[in-house]
Design a protein around this motif. Sequence first.
Motif, short mmCIF file in Angstrom:
data_model
loop_
_atom_site.label_atom_id
_atom_site.label_comp_id
_atom_site.label_asym_id
_atom_site.label_seq_id
_atom_site.Cartn_x
_atom_site.Cartn_y
_atom_site.Cartn_z
N MET A 1 -5.88 5.85 1.00
CA MET A 1 -7.33 5.63 1.57
C MET A 1 -7.91 6.90 2.23
O MET A 1 -9.14 7.27 2.16
N ARG A 2 -7.00 7.87 2.81
CA ARG A 2 -7.62 9.16 3.47
C ARG A 2 -8.17 9.89 2.24
O ARG A 2 -9.43 10.49 2.58
N LEU A 3 -7.48 10.02 1.03
CA LEU A 3 -7.97 10.88 0.06
C LEU A 3 -9.31 10.36 -0.40
O LEU A 3 -10.36 11.00 -0.97
N TRP A 4 -9.68 9.13 -0.56
CA TRP A 4 -10.82 8.24 -0.93
C TRP A 4 -12.02 8.61 0.20
O TRP A 4 -13.30 8.98 -0.43
N VAL A 5 -11.66 8.64 1.36
CA VAL A 5 -12.83 9.09 2.57
C VAL A 5 -13.23 10.24 2.36
O VAL A 5 -14.24 10.76 2.42
N LEU A 6 -12.00 11.33 2.13
CA LEU A 6 -12.48 12.65 1.93
C LEU A 6 -13.08 13.00 0.68
O LEU A 6 -14.18 13.86 0.78
N ALA A 7 -12.47 12.44 -0.41
CA ALA A 7 -13.72 12.55 -1.72
C ALA A 7 -15.01 12.08 -1.41
O ALA A 7 -15.92 12.76 -2.04
N THR A 8 -15.12 10.91 -0.76
CA THR A 8 -16.64 10.31 -0.66
C THR A 8 -17.43 11.40 0.30
O THR A 8 -18.56 11.72 -0.08
N GLY A 9 -16.77 11.88 1.35
CA GLY A 9 -17.53 12.75 2.16
C GLY A 9 -17.86 14.24 1.30
O GLY A 9 -18.78 14.68 1.34
N GLY A 10 -16.86 14.60 0.60
CA GLY A 10 -16.95 15.64 -0.21
C GLY A 10 -17.93 15.74 -1.25
O GLY A 10 -18.92 16.48 -1.30
#
Length: 248
Positions: A1-10
């Motif tokens: 989930m953290r990686l998905w949030v990071l990818a979305t923000g990126g």
Amino acid sequence: MRLWVLATGGLGVAALFVAAYLRLPRFGGASHPYGERAVAAALSRHTANVISSVNFDLRAFDTLGEESILFAAVLGTVVLLRQTRDEREVAPAPERVAPAVRRYALIMLPVALLTGLYVVAHGQLSPGGGFQGGVVVATALHLLYIGADYRALERIRPVGIYEVGDAAGEGAYLVIGVAAMVQGSAFLANTLLPYGTFNTLASGGTVPLLNAAVGMEVASAVVVLLAHFLDQAVEIEDSGTAQGKDGS
């Protein structure tokens, strides 16, 4: 989930960068609207160095953020590198320095110190300013560590005083900004002082004051940072390691 949030923000940040890039003027072109406005604003406020005008006048609030980042980094370092209960402080052994190195370091220390102060004082007139000059001043003091030993450096570097200087530089920047508001202008607006005579030390309005505040903060911050890192490397030892060395 953290990686998905990071990818979305990126992806969002990347989209903004691409949109900004597509609107940039062609490299090497003749259209420089921001530069033309910055130069005109610097000249109108009698600031010979346009970069300092941008840093301490047109975008002074951004510079406050940059200064605060360094202030927060120093505060974090002081907290993380403080001496813990399982550590003890040992006196550093005197070092033998080659005469040529000692002579060169002791000659260059006052030269480097004066150069740093000159860069800070003339930031509104020539390339440089509080950030660059502050780093030069702080590192100049550490030539004593190279030319003599750590104990000599400690005598001219009482960390507590420099911690106060770090906070005072940050606070002075804020006070100047608030003073402009008390005068009836915007925060950090260059309206507090007369602009003075162009291309002299007493020119640029509040630019020299903000520049000096940053120089004080940066010099003190770098000294405090290096002090805590050097203390960990030279004086602070783990209690178990120290006991193993002396057999106690």
